[in-house]
Design an enzyme around this catalytic site. Sequence first.
Site, PDB file in Angstrom:
ATOM      1  N   LYS A 237     -39.084  50.015  -1.308  1.00  0.00           N
ATOM      2  CA  LYS A 237     -38.544  48.648  -1.189  1.00  0.00           C
ATOM      3  C   LYS A 237     -38.377  47.995  -2.545  1.00  0.00           C
ATOM      4  O   LYS A 237     -37.486  47.179  -2.732  1.00  0.00           O
ATOM      5  CB  LYS A 237     -39.426  47.789  -0.270  1.00  0.00           C
ATOM      6  CG  LYS A 237     -39.254  48.147   1.196  1.00  0.00           C
ATOM      7  CD  LYS A 237     -39.615  46.993   2.121  1.00  0.00           C
ATOM      8  CE  LYS A 237     -39.322  47.325   3.563  1.00  0.00           C
ATOM      9  NZ  LYS A 237     -39.833  46.345   4.510  1.00  0.00           N
TER      10      LYS A 237
ATOM     11  N   LYS B  49     -34.661  58.056   7.199  1.00  0.00           N
ATOM     12  CA  LYS B  49     -35.120  57.393   8.424  1.00  0.00           C
ATOM     13  C   LYS B  49     -34.062  56.410   8.939  1.00  0.00           C
ATOM     14  O   LYS B  49     -33.414  55.736   8.141  1.00  0.00           O
ATOM     15  CB  LYS B  49     -36.410  56.636   8.067  1.00  0.00           C
ATOM     16  CG  LYS B  49     -37.080  55.931   9.194  1.00  0.00           C
ATOM     17  CD  LYS B  49     -38.196  55.026   8.686  1.00  0.00           C
ATOM     18  CE  LYS B  49     -37.661  53.693   8.220  1.00  0.00           C
ATOM     19  NZ  LYS B  49     -38.634  52.592   8.197  1.00  0.00           N
TER      20      LYS B  49
ATOM     21  N   LYS C  37     -33.603  49.505  10.505  1.00  0.00           N
ATOM     22  CA  LYS C  37     -32.878  48.311  10.945  1.00  0.00           C
ATOM     23  C   LYS C  37     -32.208  47.586   9.789  1.00  0.00           C
ATOM     24  O   LYS C  37     -31.310  46.782   9.989  1.00  0.00           O
ATOM     25  CB  LYS C  37     -33.761  47.364  11.781  1.00  0.00           C
ATOM     26  CG  LYS C  37     -35.107  46.945  11.193  1.00  0.00           C
ATOM     27  CD  LYS C  37     -35.755  45.865  12.067  1.00  0.00           C
ATOM     28  CE  LYS C  37     -37.208  46.036  12.449  1.00  0.00           C
ATOM     29  NZ  LYS C  37     -38.212  46.151  11.435  1.00  0.00           N
TER      30      LYS C  37
HETATM   31  P1  TYM Z   1     -41.272  47.926  11.463  1.00  0.00           P
HETATM   32  O1  TYM Z   1     -40.920  46.564  11.947  1.00  0.00           O
HETATM   33  O2  TYM Z   1     -40.512  48.472  10.311  1.00  0.00           O
HETATM   34  O3  TYM Z   1     -41.133  48.951  12.638  1.00  0.00           O
HETATM   35  C1  TYM Z   1     -41.753  48.739  13.896  1.00  0.00           C
HETATM   36  C2  TYM Z   1     -42.256  50.058  14.450  1.00  0.00           C
HETATM   37  O4  TYM Z   1     -41.175  50.977  14.588  1.00  0.00           O
HETATM   38  C3  TYM Z   1     -41.499  52.205  13.927  1.00  0.00           C
HETATM   39  N1  TYM Z   1     -40.264  52.779  13.392  1.00  0.00           N
HETATM   40  C4  TYM Z   1     -39.802  54.002  13.674  1.00  0.00           C
HETATM   41  N2  TYM Z   1     -40.278  54.985  14.447  1.00  0.00           N
HETATM   42  C5  TYM Z   1     -39.549  56.114  14.539  1.00  0.00           C
HETATM   43  N3  TYM Z   1     -38.383  56.323  13.881  1.00  0.00           N
HETATM   44  C6  TYM Z   1     -37.860  55.369  13.089  1.00  0.00           C
HETATM   45  N4  TYM Z   1     -36.724  55.563  12.465  1.00  0.00           N
HETATM   46  C7  TYM Z   1     -38.589  54.140  12.952  1.00  0.00           C
HETATM   47  N5  TYM Z   1     -38.355  53.001  12.258  1.00  0.00           N
HETATM   48  C8  TYM Z   1     -39.398  52.180  12.530  1.00  0.00           C
HETATM   49  C9  TYM Z   1     -42.478  51.804  12.832  1.00  0.00           C
HETATM   50  O5  TYM Z   1     -43.244  52.906  12.410  1.00  0.00           O
HETATM   51  C10 TYM Z   1     -43.284  50.737  13.514  1.00  0.00           C
HETATM   52  O6  TYM Z   1     -44.306  51.308  14.292  1.00  0.00           O
HETATM   53  N6  TYM Z   1     -45.435  47.131   8.833  1.00  0.00           N
HETATM   54  C11 TYM Z   1     -44.913  47.338  10.154  1.00  0.00           C
HETATM   55  C12 TYM Z   1     -45.214  46.193  11.098  1.00  0.00           C
HETATM   56  C13 TYM Z   1     -46.657  45.835  11.174  1.00  0.00           C
HETATM   57  C14 TYM Z   1     -47.648  46.549  11.890  1.00  0.00           C
HETATM   58  C15 TYM Z   1     -48.846  45.810  11.684  1.00  0.00           C
HETATM   59  C16 TYM Z   1     -47.643  47.720  12.637  1.00  0.00           C
HETATM   60  C17 TYM Z   1     -47.242  44.758  10.600  1.00  0.00           C
HETATM   61  N7  TYM Z   1     -48.574  44.739  10.923  1.00  0.00           N
HETATM   62  C18 TYM Z   1     -50.050  46.241  12.238  1.00  0.00           C
HETATM   63  C19 TYM Z   1     -48.849  48.145  13.185  1.00  0.00           C
HETATM   64  C20 TYM Z   1     -50.046  47.402  12.987  1.00  0.00           C
HETATM   65  C21 TYM Z   1     -43.405  47.503  10.061  1.00  0.00           C
HETATM   66  O7  TYM Z   1     -42.788  47.108   9.103  1.00  0.00           O
HETATM   67  O8  TYM Z   1     -42.832  48.015  11.166  1.00  0.00           O
END
Ligand code: TYM
Length: 333
Positions: A115, A197, A200
């Site tokens: 990032k 990957k 979004k």
């Molecule tokens: P975020 O918002 O980027 O993504 C949410 C969840 O989706 C999963 N994910 C994917 N899984 C499979 N293939 C993909 N291409 C893919 N893209 C995203 C992510 O692994 C995630 O589980 N930091 C985290 C949010 C967060 C969080 C937490 C998660 C904040 N606090 C505490 C767990 C526990 C994030 O940016 O996810």
Amino acid sequence: MFGDQKVCFSGVQPSGNLTIGNYLGAIRNFSEFSELYKTFYCVVDEHAITVRQNPAELRRRTYETLALYMACGLDPEKNTLYVQSMVHEHAELAWILNCYTMFGELSRMTQFKDKSTKHADNVNAGLFTYPVLMAADILLYQTDVVPVGIDQKQHVELCRDIATRVNQIYPDLFTIPEPIMPKSGKKIMSLVEPTKKMSKSDENTNAVVYILDDRDAIIRKFKRAVTDSGAEVRAAEDKPGVTNLMTVYSCFTGKSMEEIEREFAGKGYGDFKLAVGEVTADALAPVQKRFAELMADKAALEAQMKKGAEEASYYARRTLSKMQKKLGFVQIH
Ligand code: TYM
């Protein structure tokens, strides 16, 4: 653990339209924990501001993410569904944990490296300490399991290291959490660059299938997806495009890779891609229908945000106050 009840926590950022990666890697799997665990699913808006957001869009996506949680089958009576910024304990515990997290540890986080390259004009301290806020999210609820996609595994591992460090000083303060990833779907790849990957925040919308894409868009994107040389539907390391599409097909149909290879033996990529588009569109249709109903009632979503935040605060307060007491902060009741 809270008492004798095991706890599950996860979060999703309202930083863009959610993708089938978010769905298959995380959200779809959340409801399976509802029966056996005390579950907390958070819309992590404080994480989202580590990169610049348009305020009106952030607000809209916060409602949408909560509605999507419910549309994907999370019953608000069985799960605590809430918005991070409405529970101030997250930011407060994050500050404390900052003092138990090493600069070197944060420097090694691959997401920070990615990032900070991508947003080179805004490498702010929040982007750097982001995993500490994530650790606070998880540890506040004495979480046992954290369902996530593979890209978040490193952050959950850092959370374990922070919790272990604190527990060495103040025994048993935190439960040590475990990341849980789905067998299939923990890393859905871009349809345009299948070694990357699906994200979004990808600017190329053809690379990404959104949960809310209509049937035509879904089918068109899969039809155009980059496949590999050759014509065989076969999973292999040197065929990342086809392998990714097979993974999506497998997630939505429950079929194994071998079964899929047999089903499409002798058929070309064209037939296969159409089939992937169709199963995806079929699976998402009921989610989209429910989502539209939920979004039509903003007042109900707001009532849920309020109720969820009150429920979450009750638990968050207990952990934060325990930590503050141990640290020597004066507490007057
Ligand atoms: P975020 O918002 O980027 O993504 C949410 C969840 O989706 C999963 N994910 C994917 N899984 C499979 N293939 C993909 N291409 C893919 N893209 C995203 C992510 O692994 C995630 O589980 N930091 C985290 C949010 C967060 C969080 C937490 C998660 C904040 N606090 C505490 C767990 C526990 C994030 O940016 O996810």
